[in-house]
Design a protein around this motif. Structure first.
Motif, short mmCIF file in Angstrom:
data_model
loop_
_atom_site.label_atom_id
_atom_site.label_comp_id
_atom_site.label_asym_id
_atom_site.label_seq_id
_atom_site.Cartn_x
_atom_site.Cartn_y
_atom_site.Cartn_z
N GLY A 226 0.81 -1.21 0.00
CA GLY A 226 0.00 0.00 0.00
C GLY A 226 0.84 1.26 0.00
N ALA A 227 1.99 1.22 0.70
CA ALA A 227 2.88 2.38 0.70
C ALA A 227 3.53 2.59 -0.66
CB ALA A 227 3.95 2.22 1.79
N ILE A 228 3.86 1.51 -1.33
CA ILE A 228 4.50 1.62 -2.64
C ILE A 228 3.51 2.12 -3.69
CG2 ILE A 228 5.63 0.30 -4.48
CD1 ILE A 228 6.84 -1.46 -2.38
N VAL A 229 2.24 1.77 -3.52
CA VAL A 229 1.23 2.25 -4.46
C VAL A 229 1.15 3.77 -4.44
CG1 VAL A 229 -1.27 2.27 -4.90
CG2 VAL A 229 -0.12 0.13 -4.38
N VAL A 230 1.51 4.38 -3.33
CA VAL A 230 1.45 5.83 -3.22
C VAL A 230 2.63 6.50 -3.92
CG1 VAL A 230 1.38 7.73 -1.54
CG2 VAL A 230 0.23 5.60 -1.03
N ILE A 231 3.71 5.77 -4.14
CA ILE A 231 4.93 6.37 -4.69
C ILE A 231 4.75 6.88 -6.12
CG2 ILE A 231 7.33 5.90 -5.32
CD1 ILE A 231 7.53 4.08 -2.92
N PRO A 232 4.16 6.12 -7.07
CA PRO A 232 4.05 6.63 -8.45
C PRO A 232 3.36 7.98 -8.56
CG PRO A 232 3.60 4.28 -8.39
CD PRO A 232 3.70 4.72 -6.98
N PRO A 233 2.22 8.21 -7.91
CA PRO A 233 1.64 9.56 -8.00
C PRO A 233 2.57 10.64 -7.49
CG PRO A 233 0.04 8.02 -7.12
CD PRO A 233 1.35 7.30 -7.15
N LEU A 234 3.31 10.32 -6.41
CA LEU A 234 4.25 11.31 -5.88
C LEU A 234 5.37 11.59 -6.89
CD1 LEU A 234 4.56 10.14 -2.16
CD2 LEU A 234 3.23 12.05 -3.05
N LEU A 235 5.84 10.55 -7.55
CA LEU A 235 6.89 10.75 -8.55
C LEU A 235 6.39 11.60 -9.72
CD1 LEU A 235 8.57 7.22 -8.69
CD2 LEU A 235 9.50 9.32 -7.71
N LEU A 236 5.16 11.35 -10.14
CA LEU A 236 4.61 12.16 -11.22
C LEU A 236 4.44 13.61 -10.81
CD1 LEU A 236 1.95 9.85 -12.91
CD2 LEU A 236 4.10 10.66 -13.87
#
Length: 708
Positions: A226-236
């Motif tokens: 669940g924490a990793i799922v949050v990373i892509p939006p943050l990177l974008l």
């Protein structure tokens, strides 16, 4: 017949007649003796059931259909929550991939133009040639009829300066290429997450499918997917900010600095993806599963199994060869024996990709079953799953029952907070959780490791879930009485249990009107006898408090027997009443033998002997009123009750308090704010009330214990 005649005749009644007489006065009928014929036993020799008997009773508590219904509901609840979780993640990744694709395309278009700023302009070479031609022409002088060279240009004069990209170009390309890397990394990470989601999908509602689904869910939580799922939006988002910052810098070109920064970013991303690809190869519960991980595992499995097979074959040959050199080998026999054990041991080859999961599920079978039930509650917060947990407790390993309550507590503390938890539960439901805890205590009593560290930890965990609210059910009252009385005997070091058992009898039975059975009275009787046998005057206040509470339990059993409110037959009532009459002199003997001096020690947590001395009369009077005097008044107020309370017992209570007043001061300083219980102005009035009720009719002594 006059009132006096009635009282006189009641004093000569047998225990069974006292019970019948009290029932007629109270208007409460006893149950039919035939219904309890199978439960009759010698009350004086009754003992707690063995763990085997408890397990047998618990196994018959619920039918198989009831258990299957609970399992089905839990499985459906977890499946719904699990599918919704994976569906939400999948939808987020799909949306992110679209945005990442558009972002990467835009960034690429800009970078195609910006990277040229990091290269020398091709027109610079042409300009240099023209400069050289111009210089050569300027070196000639025309003097007719001759053309004379006035000076000669050198190559050093025409050498081009090394190209150096402008600082603005360097910053521009650093920001834009970093933005492009962030965008591409987010897209790649989204692809990985979609692969993990695909691997985590589990269909079906069977028990086997539920275990696999729970295994996957535990892995998703443990490995923080669940924490990793949050990373892509943050990177974008970061890519967008960096791109906007790059727009402010218009003249940045390719440079070693740019190459270094971008290389570090790419290396970091590559390392991360490599790690999350390799971890599932060695950890079966890791949720970072992907086709790449599967391929690596297949290669590792094949290599490892083949290497082991070859090594075992070589060891077999060496071991067989060593048998032919017995004389020399005897010196090194131990080493060759170890070599032979390795060669001929069971071949522990790595399982397949799916087989490894099944092995882990089999190994943690009980823990996964427990997690299915607790996850049904934690994902829905519906108390019906707490209420249904006792149904399947017998299907779980004994040590997993305590873990169920640990899971519940972790969820509740995370949801509502530790300090606000009791208030919320008391307002919402005062039966479900205490009843579940009472069942949990019963299963604790059925365990074979009673007294071990793990048993004590589980015991304390379960007790955090037991409380008494403003309502009850007959099932809760009976199970709580049986569980607490039995456990208080099993674990006498944890005195909180004894206090809860005493409080349960007072709250659920005396105040809220729960009805005793023969078994619950037998449990209370056994607890009383254990506490009286363990009486140790050297313990001071603790012994005084414990025995006073034991006296309350004795009087409580007698009152419950003659009240006609308990669900017992007349023969059982006669048996219990005969036992009670034998124990009243024992309580009287304890009161008569109290050595009050020194009992104050330990009655207060406040340091200082003076504080304890001043407060002890107040605290002692509180326990005497609550546990001895008020129960005696209640007993004497019941039809047939005065016949059981002797004049000598009433006088002994009065004399006991007089001795306490002589041993300790009768007043305290007004500034003694630590005095939390001031019964000195109440105990004298309660003693007078006891005397008044007891002298309403001539007393002829306690009735003899006769059987019908």
């Amino acid at each position: 017949m006059s009132s006096d005649d009635t009282h006189t005749s009641s004093n000569s009644l047998s225990p069974a007649e006292v019970v019948r007489h009290g029932n007629e006065k109270a208007g409460v009928a006893q149950i039919d003796e035939k219904t309890d014929a199978g439960t009759e036993s010698d009350f004086t020799t009754w003992s707690f059931p063995t763990p085997e008997a408890i397990r047998e009773e618990l196994s018959k508590e619920f039918t198989q259909d009831e258990k299957e219904k609970v399992w089905t509901e839990c499985i459906e609840a977890v499946k719904t929550s699990y599918d919704q979780l994976l569906g939400r993640w999948k939808e987020e990744m799909d949306t992110l991939l679209v945005y990442a694709g558009v972002s990467s395309a835009v960034l690429t278009a800009f970078n195609v133009e910006s990277y040229r700023l990091l290269q020398p302009d091709p027109s610079d070479a042409t300009l240099a040639v023209l400069k050289e031609i111009s210089a050569q022409l300027n070196g000639y002088a025309l003097t007719p009829p001759f053309l004379n060279a006035t000076h000669t240009t050198t190559s050093a004069d025409l050498t081009l300066k090394p190209f150096q990209a402008p600082t603005s170009a360097v910053w521009l390309n650093t920001l834009w290429f970093s933005s492009l890397v962030f965008s591409i990394v987010s897209a790649l990470l989204a692809l990985f997450v979609k692969q993990w989601i695909s691997e985590a999908m589990v269909g079906g509602t069977s028990r086997e499918s539920a275990r696999l689904r729970q295994y996957r869910l535990n892995g998703l939580l443990k490995w923080h997917v669940g924490a990793i799922v949050v990373i892509p939006p943050l990177l974008l988002q970061l890519a967008s900010f960096v791109f906007l910052a790059g727009l402010l810098v218009l003249l940045w070109t390719l440079h070693r600095t740019v190459a270094t920064i971008v290389s570090l970013l790419v290396a970091f991303a590559f390392t991360f993806f490599l790690v999350v690809t390799i971890i599932p190869v060695f950890r079966g519960d890791c949720s970072y599963r992907s086709p790449a991980s599967f391929a690596i595992y297949v290669m590792v499995r094949y290599t490892r199994n083949e290497v082991l097979r070859v090594l075992r074959g070589i060891c077999k040959v060496i071991y067989k060869w060593s048998m032919q050199w017995a004389v020399w080998i005897d010196v090194h026999r131990a080493r060759f024996d170890r070599l032979g054990n390795f060669a001929y041991a069971a071949y522990d080859s790595l399982p397949t990709w799916r087989g490894r999961d099944q092995n882990a599920i089999y190994k943690h079978h009980g823990a996964l079953n427990r997690a299915i039930v607790t996850s049904a509650y934690s994902t829905t917060a519906e108390t019906k799953f707490v209420a249904s947990m006792p149904v399947i407790f017998s299907d779980l390993p004994p040590d997993e029952v305590g873990e169920c309550f640990a899971d519940i507590m972790r969820f509740m503390e995370a949801e509502w907070g530790h300090w606000h938890l009791p208030d919320r539960l008391l307002l919402e439901d005062a039966v479900t959780l205490p009843l579940c805890a009472a069942y949990g205590i019963q299963h604790m009593l059925a365990r074979s490791d009673k007294g071990s560290r793990n048993w004590i930890i589980d015991e304390h965990t379960i007790f955090r879930h037991y409380f008494m609210g403003k309502e009850h059910t007959e099932k809760l009252a009976q199970l709580a009485c049986k569980s607490l009385c039995h456990l208080a005997v099993e674990d006498r070091e944890y005195r909180h249990i004894y206090g809860l058992a005493h409080r349960t009898l007072e709250r659920l039975y005396d105040e809220q009107g729960a009805r005793h059975t023969y078994i619950t009275l037998a449990h209370a009787k056994a607890l009383y006898e254990v506490e009286m046998a363990a009486c140790d005057p050297s313990l001071g206040f603790r012994s005084f408090k414990d025995v006073a509470q034991a006296g309350f339990i004795l009087l409580h059993c007698i009152r419950a027997t003659i009240s006609g409110h308990s669900r017992i037959c007349s023969s059982q009532a006669k048996e219990i009443l005969a036992w009670g009459q034998q124990q009243l002199p024992r309580l009287q003997e304890w009161l008569r033998g109290l050595e009050w001096a020194g009992l104050h020690k330990g009655c207060l947590a406040i340091p200082g002997d003076a504080a304890a001395v001043l407060s002890f009369p107040h605290i002692a009077s509180h326990h005497l009123v609550l546990n001895i005097i008020d129960p005696l008044i209640a007993l004497c107020s019941m039809p047939g009750g005065r016949a059981l309370v002797s004049e000598e017992l009433v006088s002994t209570v009065e004399h006991a308090w007089s001795s306490a007043c002589l041993a300790y001061p009768s007043s305290v300083d007004r500034d003694a704010a630590f005095v939390w219980c001031s019964d000195l102005d109440r105990i004298d009035g309660r003693l007078k009330e006891l005397r008044r009720i007891h002298e309403l009719s001539p007393h002829q002594g306690p009735p003899s214990a006769k059987h019908n």
